[in-house]
Design an enzyme around this catalytic site. Structure first.
Site, PDB file in Angstrom:
ATOM      1  N   GLY A  12      10.135   1.173  -4.850  1.00  0.00           N
ATOM      2  CA  GLY A  12       9.512   2.557  -4.636  1.00  0.00           C
ATOM      3  C   GLY A  12      10.787   3.508  -4.228  1.00  0.00           C
ATOM      4  N   GLY A  15      13.759   2.109  -2.387  1.00  0.00           N
ATOM      5  CA  GLY A  15      14.620   1.052  -3.162  1.00  0.00           C
ATOM      6  C   GLY A  15      15.183   1.836  -4.512  1.00  0.00           C
ATOM      7  N   ARG A 266      -2.381  11.339  13.453  1.00  0.00           N
ATOM      8  CA  ARG A 266      -3.266  10.352  12.908  1.00  0.00           C
ATOM      9  C   ARG A 266      -4.150   9.402  13.677  1.00  0.00           C
ATOM     10  NH1 ARG A 266       0.277   9.365   7.225  1.00  0.00           N
ATOM     11  NH2 ARG A 266      -0.068  11.493   6.372  1.00  0.00           N
ATOM     12  N   GLU A 349       9.238   1.276   3.966  1.00  0.00           N
ATOM     13  CA  GLU A 349       8.301   0.988   4.902  1.00  0.00           C
ATOM     14  C   GLU A 349       8.296  -0.513   5.445  1.00  0.00           C
ATOM     15  OE1 GLU A 349       3.335   0.893   5.083  1.00  0.00           O
ATOM     16  OE2 GLU A 349       4.479   1.462   3.163  1.00  0.00           O
ATOM     17  N   SER A 365       7.417   9.544   5.940  1.00  0.00           N
ATOM     18  CA  SER A 365       7.712   8.276   5.112  1.00  0.00           C
ATOM     19  C   SER A 365       8.444   8.477   4.024  1.00  0.00           C
ATOM     20  CB  SER A 365       6.396   7.680   4.693  1.00  0.00           C
ATOM     21  OG  SER A 365       5.553   8.421   4.026  1.00  0.00           O
ATOM     22  N   LEU A 366       8.045   9.520   3.185  1.00  0.00           N
ATOM     23  CA  LEU A 366       8.910   9.652   2.032  1.00  0.00           C
ATOM     24  C   LEU A 366      10.172  10.230   2.422  1.00  0.00           C
ATOM     25  CD1 LEU A 366       6.340  11.478  -0.471  1.00  0.00           C
ATOM     26  CD2 LEU A 366       6.685   8.953  -0.097  1.00  0.00           C
TER      27      LEU A 366
END
Length: 534
Positions: A12, A15, A266, A349, A365-366
């Protein structure tokens, strides 16, 4: 047998970012993936990636928003690293060729995601993760990074708390293989597939790397915290990006009335949606945005709603429900991605870098994947250059795993593990989801431990070698069983409500739990404790 300097497991954004940085340091790099890089979980990320470049924004504001969202379960120096490297990360991606959406004046377009105080997320329509993944993969190929695809992680090769590589099931051939390395980076994603039937993620997100790290002796942390996304397509549980609400979409009840501030964090929005569903359907409404804006900024949402629900979102309401989306917990790491096992690293993650805490800020997260992926790749490659060893092939772990895989073909298969996996998703969503109680969680724990005892009575029907997905899914279920117990025990142990962890029987935040939970083995037995953030 070749010994690599750096082996990265997972392809991802984290990585691939690690691979680019490590390869740029001049070391041998191999990326091993269960699927293929362009189908990783990162490719499903839609809404955007945070960069504090807006003139009304600042790095300090980004830091404060991230800390607030974490509910005090984060480490300032780690968040500071994330946020101070955001603008440089944007230029890194932009120079590499990521096609971000632009304003008329050619500046980067940005949208505000839940929990943020400003418009901070850059995006590529609603295909942000996919565009980044394609660009990173191309860069890896241009640099000469090696790839080994369709290889499922089985276990890490360790001796005296030192990692020497890992064992894999070659899915194409059905054979167990070992790959030796000086340093190993896990970037294998989260564990939301334990909520099967109620997750926005691929069912292959089964926490394989986290489970392998735990078996190898690594400490896990904050495993009770799983973020639920407020807007998944009803019953299909396909993600409807936060970009829809960021662009001005409403959440409305069966009467057509708005009932929550759509851009709160969220955890708050997801619980509000879940509660409102008790009264009737809940919808995402973007009709007022107009078809031109919808088709330009939300093309993936248009396609998803049309293909999976036959809904035209320019004219119709979209029925939604919350679904498990992101794992805040994972392998405990320091600011360089180091785990508690020597020469083993983790990023993305699957790692808990003490950034997201009890509730991840949308768009982070990105960014974490890029910033900490690059940092881990650079640090591990430098450490690899200091290591000189000649580990022999046919390791004890390889022999044990080969024996186990051969043995699986002879398991009695009296119990259908697919049935148990589906049931696990249902009881997790109901009892370990948005609302939790001690009684319900202990009932789930009892069921999990019964399945663990019965595991050797489960098995596979497909006795073939090549592309045996039945075998792959059986191994995944074993990982899910192991991690599920850790999630539940951690959740039972945290007697308070904080972020995504909401206890009906302990509805308030309690100062005594302003600590991270840690999970580890003592003589082979699971232990969960709490420790101060150091």
């Amino acid at each position: 047998m070749k010994i690599y300097d750096v082996v990265i497991i997972g392809s991802g954004i984290a990585g691939l970012s690690a691979a680019i940085e490590a390869k740029s340091c001049g070391v041998d790099v191999l990326v091993v993936s269960k699927n293929v890089p362009t189908t990783s979980g990162s490719s499903q990320a839609q809404g955007g990636i945070n960069f504090a470049i807006n003139q009304n924004d600042s790095t300090q504001s980004h830091i404060q928003d991230t800390i607030k969202s974490s509910n005090a379960l984060s480490k300032y120096t780690h968040i500071e690293k994330l946020c101070t490297n955001s603008e440089q990360s944007l230029h890194w991606l932009d120079n590499m060729g990521v096609v971000f959406s632009k304003n008329d004046d050619s500046s980067f377009a940005q949208r505000r995601l839940g929990g943020s105080s400003e418009k901070r997320a850059c995006y590529a329509s609603d295909y942000t993760g996919l565009k980044i993944i394609h660009t990173l993969y191309d860069k890896c190929l241009n640099l000469g990074v090696e790839f080994a695809n369709e290889m499922m992680l089985l276990n890490l090769i360790t001796e005296n708390n030192i990692c020497y590589g890992a064992t894999f099931l070659d899915i194409k051939e059905g054979e167990v293989k070992e790959i030796l390395s000086k340093t190993t980076i896990l970037a294998t994603g989260g564990y939301s597939a334990i909520f099967e039937g109620f997750t926005t993620n691929s069912y292959s997100v089964t926490g394989d790397g986290i489970a392998a790290a735990f078996r190898a002796g690594a400490t896990l942390s904050n495993m009770e915290f799983v973020q639920f996304h407020p807007t998944a397509l009803k019953e299909k549980n396909i993600l409807l990006s936060e970009s829809a609400r960021a662009e001005g979409g409403y959440l409305v009840d069966s009467k057509g009335e708005r009932f929550v501030d759509e851009l709160q964090s969220r955890d708050i929005v997801a619980r509000a949606v879940f509660d409102k569903l008790k009264e009737g359907d809940v919808y995402l409404d973007v009709r007022h945005l107009g078809s031109e804006k919808i088709n330009e900024l939300l093309p993936q949402e248009v396609t998803i709603a049309k293909n999976f629900a036959n809904i035209d979102i320019t004219k119709e309401l979209i029925p939604i429900n919350p679904a498990a989306h992101y794992s805040m917990g994972g392998i405990k790491v320091d600011i360089n991605g180091k785990t508690t096992v020597k020469n083993l690293y983790a990023c993305g993650e699957c790692a808990d870098a003490l950034i997201h805490g009890a509730n991840r800020l949308g768009g982070n997260s990105l960014l974490e994947g890029v910033v900490f992926g690059r940092a881990t790749g650079e640090y591990s490659s430098k450490e690899a250059s200091k290591i000189t060893f000649a580990k022999q092939s046919n390791t004890k772990q390889f022999i044990n795993d080969k024996t186990f895989i051969n043995g699986v073909y002879n398991f009695s298969n009296q119990i259908d593990f697919y049935e148990k996996r589906t049931f696990m998703g249902k009881i997790f969503y109901k009892n370990i989801g948005l609302f939790r109680t001690d009684l319900n969680m202990k009932a789930v724990l009892s069921q999990l431990r019964q399945w663990q005892k019965e595991f050797n009575f489960m098995g596979i029907n497909d006795k073939g070698k090549k592309y045996n997905t039945n075998l792959v899914e059986f191994i995944e279920f074993g990982n899910m069983l192991e991690l599920s117990e850790i999630v539940v025990v951690s959740a039972i142990s945290r007697c308070e409500s904080r972020g995504s962890h909401f206890r009906i029987d302990y509805p308030q935040i309690h100062p005594s739990f302003e600590k991270i939970s840690i999970a580890y083995r003592v003589d082979g037995i699971l232990a969960v404790d709490f420790e101060d953030i150091k």
